[in-house]
Each structure stands twice: as structure tokens, then as C-alpha cells.
Design an enzyme around this catalytic site. Structure first.
Site, PDB file in Angstrom:
ATOM      1  N   ALA A 133       8.515  -6.134  13.120  1.00  0.00           N
ATOM      2  CA  ALA A 133       7.220  -5.785  12.509  1.00  0.00           C
ATOM      3  C   ALA A 133       6.026  -5.958  13.433  1.00  0.00           C
ATOM      4  CB  ALA A 133       6.995  -6.610  11.232  1.00  0.00           C
ATOM      5  N   GLU A 134       6.259  -5.932  14.754  1.00  0.00           N
ATOM      6  CA  GLU A 134       5.169  -6.143  15.701  1.00  0.00           C
ATOM      7  C   GLU A 134       4.429  -7.448  15.402  1.00  0.00           C
ATOM      8  OE1 GLU A 134       6.934  -2.863  15.836  1.00  0.00           O
ATOM      9  OE2 GLU A 134       5.414  -2.673  14.280  1.00  0.00           O
ATOM     10  N   GLU A 193      17.322  -4.507  11.485  1.00  0.00           N
ATOM     11  CA  GLU A 193      17.638  -3.737  12.696  1.00  0.00           C
ATOM     12  C   GLU A 193      18.522  -4.533  13.657  1.00  0.00           C
ATOM     13  OE1 GLU A 193      13.855  -2.324  14.159  1.00  0.00           O
ATOM     14  OE2 GLU A 193      13.917  -0.581  12.848  1.00  0.00           O
ATOM     15  N   TYR A 262      12.028   6.840  13.820  1.00  0.00           N
ATOM     16  CA  TYR A 262      10.623   7.117  14.138  1.00  0.00           C
ATOM     17  C   TYR A 262      10.587   8.302  15.098  1.00  0.00           C
ATOM     18  CZ  TYR A 262       9.630   2.598  12.054  1.00  0.00           C
ATOM     19  OH  TYR A 262       9.525   1.549  11.173  1.00  0.00           O
ATOM     20  N   GLU A 305      13.453   2.650   6.934  1.00  0.00           N
ATOM     21  CA  GLU A 305      12.179   2.784   7.632  1.00  0.00           C
ATOM     22  C   GLU A 305      12.126   4.188   8.206  1.00  0.00           C
ATOM     23  OE1 GLU A 305      11.196  -0.179  10.559  1.00  0.00           O
ATOM     24  OE2 GLU A 305      12.136  -1.785   9.385  1.00  0.00           O
ATOM     25  N   TYR A 370      -1.807   1.416  11.758  1.00  0.00           N
ATOM     26  CA  TYR A 370      -0.551   2.159  11.871  1.00  0.00           C
ATOM     27  C   TYR A 370      -0.716   3.652  11.575  1.00  0.00           C
ATOM     28  CZ  TYR A 370       4.432   1.594  12.716  1.00  0.00           C
ATOM     29  OH  TYR A 370       5.677   1.601  13.298  1.00  0.00           O
TER      30      TYR A 370
END
Length: 1008
Positions: A133-134, A193, A262, A305, A370
Site C-alpha cells: 500500500a505504499e 500479493e 495495473y 486490485e 492516487y
């Protein structure tokens, strides 16, 4: 199911994968603990009802004001989502090995479950323990990063002992809110992940026991502490093939497999995604269908995600990169996923929030906007509106939850530049033709027809209207045999927006891009008429046997067509569809059509309810501008409409809608007071040789558990001494003469450091966007060295956070400190300090362990309300001292935002010169809400939400300014703020936030 039998079965039915399948083809699964949540090849099933899981992610810990969570979630619901996903944050709740906090302020997240129940939304709960999640170290508690707990994310007993208390507590908190216990938490994710189930090539199925046993332990613990809902996992990409029971039933595999993607890159730095996605091409779609058919064929195709935007790294473009995933991205990619039979998808992020304090990993600065559909300042945008069109369609397209892909890549009739995927429901024969450009990276205008198979034969459509158009990076879903209520469309080239049932009559909403034509066939209809033409043209009604073909072109506006059996069809262009809302009258996440109402016009509709006698429709929401038309389509019994509690004057139309107008604020009518009245004080007395550091921690470790060993001793890794975030201060002593010092310091991307000898500045590493280590040889030639007494070197370093994944153990601190001297290379001693409080404790449990760093001003609480600055001198941050050092500025400014308005306020920081060697921290009522490094760039606006800001009262604003260069050049920071958006709103941002803003106490004095 045994692996051998699974693959034998899969091979036996393999030819059916791309064909229609019978109801008995695919097994229905559950986890053996409940049948309330089940699944098969097609979709999830909740209490036996098929369900398209349409979700968006938000992080409560990135908006630490519980009163604001309802605002965000109302907007998620209003966009047509039936689910939202949340991560927990291990360190936020577990500041030291002996403390768990799920009670103070935003640490108590159970309110979110109550909101989910109230709003009628399911929850995908993602507790980690690692979440990425950064976030700083991926949300690992930073006391875990010393190496003493092993390599992490494995079966090491030390790591297991670390995560167990947190994991058990989270499970016990969530258990009562599960769907199986009457709540709305639907699935429970294990880890995040972790694509490491296999050693080597996944197809060889050689288990990686370290990861396998870790996953098994997490699963067993969650079950033992009350979790009965299905487990899910999110594979990081198309390559690791981890945790699907279809791929291998065992070795820690979970109930429901998912895979994250992504396609436009998770960061504005597009090259970072090359190893996963290949070289970046804008609007380049990715194939998932074959992956899911191979890895999880008996499960729904699930994207836990899927890209909702991208984070902006240090040095990235000012304002982020919304152009990489704009509204067109939402239109094209989300529809394309439907064409690949995806029936479970969660956007990361739907609302990003803010990396306040030291939440961020080094890859990102303060903003976590984001480029999400809901912006960091909580306001909605065009991507939100485009996403809403898709979400409303999913809500009413019930047949989408069970489809087979009949074909893909079919060329549209008359135009080889357009292709489509055909997916079809084997029970109802409803079909969905998902059209895109053959080369999705090309956004040319293309006109085309398609050959559609319907229950009444094959047609080249449209038959009479102008051709279908793809104009730009767009996709369209052409429906056939589309069932809604008691009606059906044989086909429609206008896209379906929504469906409602009012007075036992169907109302259908269709939309199309402004100026385009559409054609649809209403089965069983004999005649129709135009009841209202708001921008319509070329309207035609053409009987076709028992059906009625309708053509229409739609410019800006909304038109109403009425049919002989009472059906009403609303046709609108994109701009009016963007302001079209379908609030739900019930808390049922399935949003039944007879429990909805159509509303067009406002900026946002949050809720709808009928009075007990059915005569009044009560609406709540947001509107702006001096006048906004509102049109509602309620039951005939409704004669009055209220908006945010106020009756609005309406007129009834011939087609049984009510039209009125709303008034809202003009943005230019809201002005904020000037931020002035600054006072200042020196925030770096530690540079002076007379400073007393007797209470500091002795940095005298001669070994470390960290796998990366330092180049010199003692160990000067900050985490080894119990400090973890923000700025750290090191004081090294040496005797005798030296001509300089070599320093190698690590602090993460965009960090920096400065050094002083005996109170005199000797140099700085200014930092850059990507290097995480700064190496300097600093000369003592211009300072005084005490050849016969003790010399004191102060190193002030920034720490931009700990790295993520396997790099979380990368140390922070001084790797090498070597004197340049003919007599000695070593310092005689070192001391260190950081965040106030004893090591590994939080002095501020409300704001939490990540709230503040170790600057003198922070330790003494100068940033907090109630601190007495009466003896400080007046000074402005627009012109800081010419000496290198740290100055803290403080002022109090009162706000008086009118009630009834929801207002977004952002601080603006402007450096002079624009690339000044400054490191600035912005504090608002004790919360650090901005890290500004103009030398590196590029964030200059810092949204601060209500609850952190007092919209009706005093606000303590603090500014820490660290000047890294000395000289005559004038440097400074101009601090302003502005209203970026304002709406008349039912959401009230003025509330008592005193509990979120604990003030100064004299406990702080001991950290001077």
C-alpha cells in the site's frame, strides 16, 4: 479436490470453456463452514443469489477522522458500488510489541462495519498482516525491521510470535461483523500479493514451504478466532500462480483466488512497471481470460486490485498523473474486463487519502490522491462520474453474473478496426457484446455495425439508426435480450444506465455520448411517443412484428419516451448521465429495482427516503452553483420533495416526474483569512556543543541482527535503538584533531541530511527523488576543531520511510562514519534521539506512533494546541535565517465556514527560490499533513480535511523549516490556503473534533 482429479475434470470439460455451459457443468463451492457465501466458475453467490462484486478500496488510516468515513462511503455507494475493501495497518495498531490499540480515535475501525450495514454495502476485509500500500515498510510495525524477527513473511517462529497477537485480535474484532453473523463482511484476505507459493517454475508445483506454512498458520489462526467467511488471496501478477485451489488444492491455497493488475502502471514513473507489464503503451489492454481459465477455472474471475489510478512518487509531476488513467481509462478497461468474464473487481483506489505523518513508504510523498475517482480532498471528479455509469449498469445487468464467452476478437461488420467479445448467459440467452478498437491504443473515431444473435434471430445492428460509434479510447457494451423488470430489450446500441420500478411500472435509463445516435427494440411494445425532448432528434418508432424499434439521437440533455404499456425510457447524453443518480431506499446491497428512485441534476445524491404516508420524497446530497435543476421520478403519490431537509418547489410533468431547482454556493463567495501572525523559535539547539544530551540513548551496539552490516562500528541503525520515523539526530564525539569526516547515510528515497561540528555547519546531502543513500566527505577546514578536547558532530537526518516487501529490513541510519585523521578514524561515542517517548512507545496515542518525528519542536510539542508561545519572537517563514538549521514557525488562525456547506481546503506552499534547499513539515492542530521538499519536488498543494482543521474555530498551524544550505541567498516559504471546492451539502463538516486534537502537556519537557 485432488489435483489429479481436478485436472482430469478440467481437461474433460476444456472444450466447453469458450462455449455455452449447462447449469450442471461447473461445481458450486463453499468453504465447508457456511453456505451463505458460495461461488462457482461464474460468480459469487450470497444466500444463493448471484452477485457481481463491484468494489473500491479505501484506507481508514489515511483519513484519520472517523466522522469523515461516512462521507467517503456514501460517495462510494452513490457511484453504484455494492462493496468496498479496506486494509488494516499493523503498525498503526501495534506501536510496540506490548501494545495493541484498536480503541483510540481512528484506531477503532468498527464504525466502518456499522456504516457498511447502514449503507447496504459488503466489505472485503484485508488485514494483512503485510499490506504494501505504499505505506512505511508495507505497514509492518517498524520495531519488526531490525532483523531480530528474521526475514519476515515466512514461517520463522520469531516472526510468527510477532504477528500472532495482532492477527488474533483483528480476527476477534471482525468476527461479529461477518455476513455469517449478520454483518456485511463478505470475504477475508490472507496476506497480500505474496506470490511465492512455489519454488521455481509454478507449473512444477514444488512448494515453497516457508511461504506455505506461513499462509497455513495465518489461515488456521483466523479460523481459530472466529473467521468463518471465505478466505481470498491476491496474486501480484500473471506469473506467480499462487494460492488457487484449482491450481493445487493444498499448500495454503485459499477459497477464492484473485489476481491484481495495473495495466497503466501503479506509479507515475511508468518505467517501474516494465518488468510486470512490458513497455508502457497508453490504453493497452491486457488479457486475463486465459489466465483465470488456467489457474482458477471453477472460480469467478476476480481482480482484488484493479487500477483505479496511480501514486505520484517523489519528483513526479505536480498534481500526479491523472492523464495516465483518466475517465476514458475507466470506460475502456472496466468494460473490457467484463468482456473477459470478470465478475469480481475492486478498484485500487476509490479514495486514496493522505500519507499524513510518516505513513508513507519512500516511494511516495504526502499525497495519496492516487488520481482516484474520489480525490484526496474528498471531492468527486470526472473519473468518478464515468465509473458511476459503469457501476449503475452492473447493478441492473443481473444476467452478467453468469456468462460464457462465445467468442472474442470478432471483427465488427463493415469496420475491421473494431472488435468485440461476446459473452452470453446460458440460462436466459442474454448477451453482451463488448466492443473496443482492434488496437486499444488507438483512439480514432470508428463507425461500425455488429451482427447480433438474439432470441428472435440474427440482426445487423443498428437496422435504421446511424451506425454505432467508438470515438476515442472508449468501449461500448451492446446488450441483447436484456431483461429488466417485466420488460426486455431485444437489443440496444445505446448503453444501459439503470432500471427502476415505480408504481409497479418499469423505468429504464439509457445513455450515449453527446450527439450520437442509438437504437433499441422493446419487446412486446406496440407504440411509443416522445414525452419530453431534451436535446433529442431523429426519433422514430418502427413496429417489428410484436416489438417496437426505436431510433434516437441525443444532444446535451435528457429525453423521456413513453410506451403503450406504461414503460418509460429515459435517454440522456454523457453530461446528463454524469449527474444522474439512483439512490437506494433500502440497506440491501443487491439494490432491488423497486427500492430505487431516479434523480437527475445534483452534484451528488447521498440518500433517498419516502415519508410514512408516501407523499414526500426526502433527498440528501450536494449541489453547487447558483441554480441547479433537479428532476425526480418518484411514485405518483409523491407531491413534495425535500432537499437536505428543505422543501423545494416542484412542478409535475406530463410523464409523472417532478422538476424543481436547487441553489448552492458560489465558490468565489468563500474567502479564507490570511495566514499571518507567525512566531518562530530555533528548533536545532542540538547542534550546539553546550547542548545537554545526557538523556539521549547511547548508540553503542557492536552488532546488529540486520542482515546488512554497517561499514563502521558502533552500529548506527536507527531502528536498533527504538526510533523509527521522521527526523533523527545523531551526536558523535571524538578527541583530538581531524580534517574532515566521511559519512554514508541511508534514509530512503528523497531523504537528506545535514551536519554540524561544534555548532558550525559543515555541509548537507540535499537528496534526490530516487537515491536512498547519500555519501559525502565533509571538510572541517572552515570550522573550529578542538585538538585538545572533545568535538561533537551532529548529524540531522531525514527518514522517508522503510522500503516495502523483502526490502523492509533495509537499514536506516549511518552506514559509515569515518574521521579523516592521521591519528584516529573512529569516534569515541555516539548518542541518538528521535520521536518523543521512550523507545518503541507512542507519547500521543490518539494521533499514533506514525504522527511525529524527532525534531526538537516535535519532541517538545510546539506543533500541538495549547503550547505557550507567548515568549517567542515574531518572524515569517517567507524569509528564513541565512544559517543552515531548523526553525519552527507557529501561528493560530480562526475559521468560520458557514454551516450547510462541505468545503475542501488545501494549504499551498511556495518556496523562494522555487528549488530552494529546504525541507518543510506542515502541522495542523498537531497533525503533520505535509512534507514539502522543493529541491526534489513536486507537491505544492496539501489538502487538509475537517476534523484535522477546525472549520468553526481556532487552528494551530506549525511549520518546520530545515534550511540545508548556508549563505546570503534569501530563502523562504510562503504559506497560504484556499477553498478548492464548495457544495451545499447534507454532510456537515463542522463537529467537535477536540478528542482528535489532544493538546500540549508538560510531559514533553523531559525531551528537551
Amino acid at each position: 479436490m485432488l489435483l489429479q482429479s481436478l485436472f482430469a475434470w478440467a481437461l474433460a470439460i476444456g472444450p466447453c470453456i469458450a462455449q455455452n455451459s449447462t447449469n450442471s457443468t461447473w461445481p458450486i463451492h463453499n468453504n465447508g463452514l457456511t453456505t451463505q457465501v458460495e461461488w462457482d466458475h461464474y460468480s459469487l453467490m450470497v444466500d444463493g443469489q448471484r452477485f457481481f462484486l463491484w468494489s473500491g478500496e479505501f484506507h481508514y488510516w489515511r483519513i484519520p477522522v472517523p466522522e469523515l468515513w461516512v462521507d467517503v462511503l456514501q460517495k462510494v455507494k452513490a457511484a453504484g458500488f455494492n462493496t468496498f475493501a479496506i486494509y488494516t495497518h499493523w503498525y498503526f495498531h501495534n506501536p510496540n510489541p506490548n501494545t495493541l490499540d484498536f480503541e483510540n480515535a481512528a484506531h477503532n475501525f468498527t464504525k466502518i462495519f456499522d456504516l457498511a450495514k447502514e449503507l447496504g454495502m459488503f466489505v472485503v476485509f484485508r488485514p494483512g498482516p503485510y499490506v504494501n500500500a505504499e505505506s512505511n515498510a508495507g505497514a509492518f510495525p517498524l520495531w519488526l525491521t531490525t532483523g531480530a524477527y528474521g526475514a519476515l513473511r515466512n514461517n520463522d517462529e520469531r516472526y510468527t510470535e510477532a504477528w500472532t497477537p495482532f492477527w488474533e485480535k483483528v480476527a476477534s474484532i471482525v468476527a461479529p461483523y461477518q455476513f455469517t453473523n449478520g454483518g456485511n463482511v463478505l470475504t477475508y484476505q490472507i496476506e497480500n500479493e505474496l506470490g511465492s507459493q512455489w519454488r521455481g517454475t509454478p507449473s512444477n508445483k514444488v512448494p515453497n514451504l516457508s511461504s506455505v506454512e506461513y499462509m497455513e498458520a495465518l489461515e488456521a489462526s483466523a479460523r481459530a478466532h472466529g473467521i468463518t467467511i471465505p478466505f481470498q488471496a491476491n496474486d501480484p501478477n500473471l506469473n506467480s500462480d499462487s494460492w488457487s485451489k484449482d491450481f493445487y488444492d493444498g499448500y495454503g491455497s485459499v477459497d477464492i483466488y484473485g489476481m491484481d493488475s495495473y495495466p497503466a502502471c501503479w506509479t507515475c514513473n511508468l518505467t517501474e512497471c516494465d518488468s510486470t507489464n512490458g513497455a508502457y503503451k497508453a490504453f493497452n489492454v491486457i488479457d486475463y481470460y486465459d489466465h483465470f481459465e488456467a489457474i482458477s477455472p471453477t472460480q469467478p474471475s476476480f481482480l482484488p486490485e484493479f487500477q483505479g489510478g496511480s501514486f505520484n512518487p517523489w519528483g513526479g509531476p505536480e498534481g500526479g498523473c491523472p492523464e495516465n488513467s483518466p475517465a476514458d481509462f475507466a470506460n475502456l478497461f472496466y468494460r473490457n474486463n467484463v468482456g473477459q468474464r470478470v465478475t469480481a473487481m475492486s478498484l485500487y483506489m476509490i479514495y486514496g487519502g493522505t500519507n499524513w505523518g510518516w505513513l508513507a513508504a519512500p516511494v511516495v510523498a504526502t499525497s495519496y490522491d492516487y488520481s482516484s475517482p474520489i480525490s484526496e480532498n474528498r471531492m468527486i471528479n470526472d473519473k468518478y462520474a464515468e465509473t458511476k455509469l459503469f457501476g449503475h449498469f452492473l447493478r441492473v445487468a443481473k444476467d452478467l453474473t453468469k456468462t460464457d464467452r462465445i467468442g472474442t476478437g470478432k471483427t465488427a461488420s463493415t469496420n475491421p478496426n473494431v472488435v468485440y467479445s461476446e459473452i452470453r448467459n446460458p440460462d436466459t440467452n442474454a448477451a453482451f457484446y463488448v466492443t473496443i478498437h482492434k488496437e486499444s491504443t488507438v483512439g480514432t473515431r470508428e463507425e461500425f455495425y455488429i451482427n447480433a444473435n438474439t432470441s428472435k434471430g440474427a440482426f445487423k445492428i443498428p437496422q435504421k439508426a446511424a451506425s454505432i460509434v467508438l470515438n476515442g479510447f472508449q468501449s461500448k457494451i451492446i446488450v441483447t435480450d436484456f431483461n429488466f423488470g417485466s420488460h426486455s430489450l431485444l437489443y440496444s446500441t445505446a448503453e444501459v444506465l439503470s432500471h427502476s420500478i415505480v408504481d409497479d411500472q418499469d423505468i429504464l435509463a439509457l445513455w450515449m455520448p453527446t450527439g450520437e445516435a442509438g437504437e433499441f427494440v422493446v419487446t412486446g411494445a406496440k407504440s411509443g411517443s416522445v414525452s419530453s425532448c431534451g436535446g433529442c432528434s431523429s426519433v422514430g418508432f418502427y413496429p417489428q412484428g410484436d416489438d417496437l424499434l426505436v431510433t434516437i439521437s441525443q444532444s446535451k440533455g435528457i429525453s423521456v419516451l413513453t410506451f403503450d404499456d406504461g414503460l418509460r425510457v429515459l435517454v440522456m447524453d454523457r453530461s446528463f448521465a454524469y449527474e444522474f443518480w439512483v439512490p437506494v431506499l433500502t440497506a440491501d446491497p443487491f439494490s432491488p429495482a423497486n427500492e430505487t428512485v431516479f434523480v437527475q441534476g445534483p452534484s451528488l445524491v447521498r440518500s433517498a427516503a419516502y415519508s410514512s404516508d408516501g407523499s414526500t420524497l426526502d433527498l440528501t446530497g450536494d449541489n453547487n452553483g447558483t441554480s441547479t435543476q433537479i428532476q425526480v421520478f418518484p411514485p405518483k403519490s409523491v407531491s413534495k420533495v425535500t432537499w437536505n431537509g428543505q422543501v423545494i418547489t416542484t412542478e409535475k410533468t406530463d410523464y409523472d416526474s417532478l422538476i424543481g431547482s436547487l441553489t448552492g454556493p458560489a465558490l468565489d463567495s468563500l474567502t479564507l483569512p490570511t495566514i499571518s501572525g507567525w512566531k518562530a523559535n530555533d528548533s536545532l539547539p542540538e547542534r550546539l556543543p553546550t547542548y545537554d544530551d545526557s538523556w539521549w540513548v547511547a548508540a553503542d551496539h557492536m552488532n546488529t541482527s540486520n542482515p546488512t552490516k554497517p561499514e563502521t562500528l558502533p552500529v548506527l541503525y536507527i531502528d536498533d535503538y527504538g526510533y523509527h520515523v521522521g527526523n533523527h539526530l545523531w551526536r558523535g564525539r571524538f578527541e583530538g584533531s581531524a580534517s574532515g569526516v566521511y559519512l554514508s547515510v541511508t534514509g530512503g528515497r528523497a531523504f537528506g541530511y545535514s551536519a554540524w561540528l561544534n555548532g558550525e555547519f559543515i555541509g548537507s546531502y540535499l537528496g534526490a527523488a530516487y537515491p536512498d543513500t547519500g555519501k559525502l566527505t565533509l571538510s572541517f577546514s572552515n570550522v573550529t576543531v578542538n585538538s585538545n578536547s572533545t568535538n561533537i558532530l551532529l548529524v540531522l537526518q531525514d527518514n522517508s520511510g522503510h522500503d516495502e516487501t523483502s526490502e523492509a529490513l533495509n537499514p536506516r541510519g549511518i552506514n559509515n562514519a569515518t574521521l579523516i585523521s592521521s591519528s584516529t578514524k573512529n569516534f569515541t561515542s555516539w548518542k541518538v534521539t528521535g520521536t518523543a517517548g521512550k523507545p518503541d512507545t507512542a507519547i500521543d496515542p490518539v494521533r499514533g506512533i506514525l504522527s511525529e518525528g524527532g525534531l526538537y519542536a516535535e519532541r517538545l510539542g510546539w506543533h500541538l494546541p495549547d503550547f505557550d508561545d507567548s515568549e517567542w519572537s515574531s518572524a515569517s517563514p517567507s524569509n528564513v535565517s541565512s544559517s543552515a538549521g531548523v526553525t519552527f514557525y507557529r501561528t493560530t488562525v480562526s475559521l468560520a465556514i458557514p454551516t450547510g456547506l462541505d468545503v475542501a481546503i488545501s494549504f499551498t506552499l511556495k518556496a523562494s527560490p522555487s528549488n530552494a534547499a529546504l525541507r518543510v513539515l506542515l502541522f495542523v492542530n498537531g497533525y503533520q499533513y505535509g512534507r514539502f521538499s522543493p529541491w526534489i519536488g513536486n507537491q505544492v498543494e496539501f489538502p487538509v480535511p475537517p476534523g484535522i482543521l477546525n472549520y468553526d474555530g481556532d487552528n494551530v498551524i506549525g511549520l518546520s523549516v530545515w534550511r540545508q544550505e548556508e549563505g546570503d541567498e534569501s530563502m523562504g516559504v510562503n504559506v497560504g490556503w484556499k477553498v478548492t471546492e464548495a457544495f451545499a451539502s447534507s454532510f456537515e463538516p463542522i463537529f467537535d473534533a477536540a478528542y482528535l486534537q489532544p493538546g500540549w502537556t508538560d510531559e514533553r519537557l523531559q525531551y528537551a
